[in-house]
Write a protein that holds these residues in place. Structure first.
Motif, PDB file in Angstrom:
ATOM      1  N   LEU A   1       2.133   1.721  -3.557  1.00 31.92           N
ATOM      2  CA  LEU A   1       1.047   2.507  -4.440  1.00 31.92           C
ATOM      3  C   LEU A   1       0.766   3.886  -3.966  1.00 31.92           C
ATOM      4  O   LEU A   1       0.618   4.928  -4.995  1.00 31.92           O
ATOM      5  N   ASP A   2       0.742   4.121  -2.648  1.00 32.13           N
ATOM      6  CA  ASP A   2       0.563   5.722  -2.404  1.00 32.13           C
ATOM      7  C   ASP A   2       1.787   6.463  -2.857  1.00 32.13           C
ATOM      8  O   ASP A   2       1.680   7.731  -3.468  1.00 32.13           O
TER       9      ASP A   2
ATOM     10  N   ALA B   1      -0.719   3.015 -13.180  1.00 37.83           N
ATOM     11  CA  ALA B   1      -1.124   3.246 -12.039  1.00 37.83           C
ATOM     12  C   ALA B   1      -2.452   2.368 -11.762  1.00 37.83           C
ATOM     13  O   ALA B   1      -2.553   1.684 -10.401  1.00 37.83           O
ATOM     14  N   ASN B   2      -3.258   2.335 -12.709  1.00 37.46           N
ATOM     15  CA  ASN B   2      -4.567   1.501 -12.461  1.00 37.46           C
ATOM     16  C   ASN B   2      -4.289   0.150 -12.559  1.00 37.46           C
ATOM     17  O   ASN B   2      -4.891  -0.652 -11.602  1.00 37.46           O
TER      18      ASN B   2
ATOM     19  N   TYR C   1       3.580   5.952  -5.596  1.00 41.67           N
ATOM     20  CA  TYR C   1       3.509   5.992  -7.036  1.00 41.67           C
ATOM     21  C   TYR C   1       2.687   7.148  -7.333  1.00 41.67           C
ATOM     22  O   TYR C   1       2.742   8.084  -8.174  1.00 41.67           O
ATOM     23  N   HIS C   2       1.280   7.221  -6.571  1.00 45.55           N
ATOM     24  CA  HIS C   2       0.456   8.360  -6.729  1.00 45.55           C
ATOM     25  C   HIS C   2       0.875   9.630  -6.211  1.00 45.55           C
ATOM     26  O   HIS C   2       0.450  10.514  -7.315  1.00 45.55           O
TER      27      HIS C   2
ATOM     28  N   SER D   1      -2.723  -0.575  -9.000  1.00 46.32           N
ATOM     29  CA  SER D   1      -4.008  -0.331  -7.949  1.00 46.32           C
ATOM     30  C   SER D   1      -4.857  -1.703  -8.130  1.00 46.32           C
ATOM     31  O   SER D   1      -5.292  -2.105  -7.061  1.00 46.32           O
TER      32      SER D   1
ATOM     33  N   LEU E   1      -4.100  -4.400  -5.690  1.00 47.27           N
ATOM     34  CA  LEU E   1      -4.171  -4.491  -4.044  1.00 47.27           C
ATOM     35  C   LEU E   1      -5.139  -5.376  -3.705  1.00 47.27           C
ATOM     36  O   LEU E   1      -4.762  -6.115  -2.517  1.00 47.27           O
TER      37      LEU E   1
ATOM     38  N   MET F   1       0.838  -1.181  -0.022  1.00 42.12           N
ATOM     39  CA  MET F   1       0.109  -0.104  -0.020  1.00 42.12           C
ATOM     40  C   MET F   1       0.782   1.048   0.059  1.00 42.12           C
ATOM     41  O   MET F   1       0.493   2.169  -0.630  1.00 42.12           O
TER      42      MET F   1
END
Length: 153
Positions: free
Chosen positions: A33-34, A56-57, A36-37, A60, A63, A30
């Motif tokens: 991912l955070d 990114a999609n 990357y965003h 995501s 997850l 997680m």
């Protein structure tokens, strides 16, 4: 209200993922991912941004599978510590850990892509992010496969 929502989520996570190695593995994914965003927010080039959002999609979308794997592994081998389990769950942990590392590398590659000054540089940088993201997807799929194979036994 947000504080209480976060507290409820933390209790749900404790129940489902435990407080040990599986929770740590999930949380690392997680955080990747955070990160990357966060990197996406700083991309000024629209074409590069569009490419990185697609990646990114895809990342995501992994997850829920990571969470399911970690929850299933917690049910099979409850953990409140940082000891990595033996046997087939060791391979699952290795895949998920590698996916988290590759996700961090993808975020780093995306950050470097922001520095590309021309279209050719942006294309090469985006390809580097794509390669790292593909490794993440492969590793998560392998962890799922290993857990499914374990359940079949």
């Amino acid at each position: 209200m947000e504080f209480f929502g976060a507290a409820r989520q933390a209790r749900r996570d404790d129940k489902e993922l435990g407080k040990g190695i599986w929770r740590r593995t999930h949380d690392r994914f997680m955080r990747g991912l955070d990160r990357y965003h966060q990197v996406l927010e700083g991309v000024a080039d629209d074409a590069l941004y569009d490419e990185l959002v697609v990646i990114a999609n895809e990342l995501s979308a992994q997850l829920p599978q990571v969470r399911t794997c970690c929850a299933q592994a917690q049910r099979l081998h409850p953990s409140d510590g940082l000891d990595i389990p033996g046997g087939s769950l060791s391979a699952v942990h290795r895949c998920l850990s590698k996916a988290g590392n590759s996700l961090a590398a993808a975020a780093e590659a995306a950050a470097m892509a922001r520095l590309a000054t021309d279209a050719a540089g942006s294309a090469r940088a985006a390809e580097s992010v794509r390669r790292r993201a593909a490794i993440v997807v492969e590793d998560v799929a392998e962890a799922v496969r290993l857990l499914d194979g374990r359940d079949a036994r």
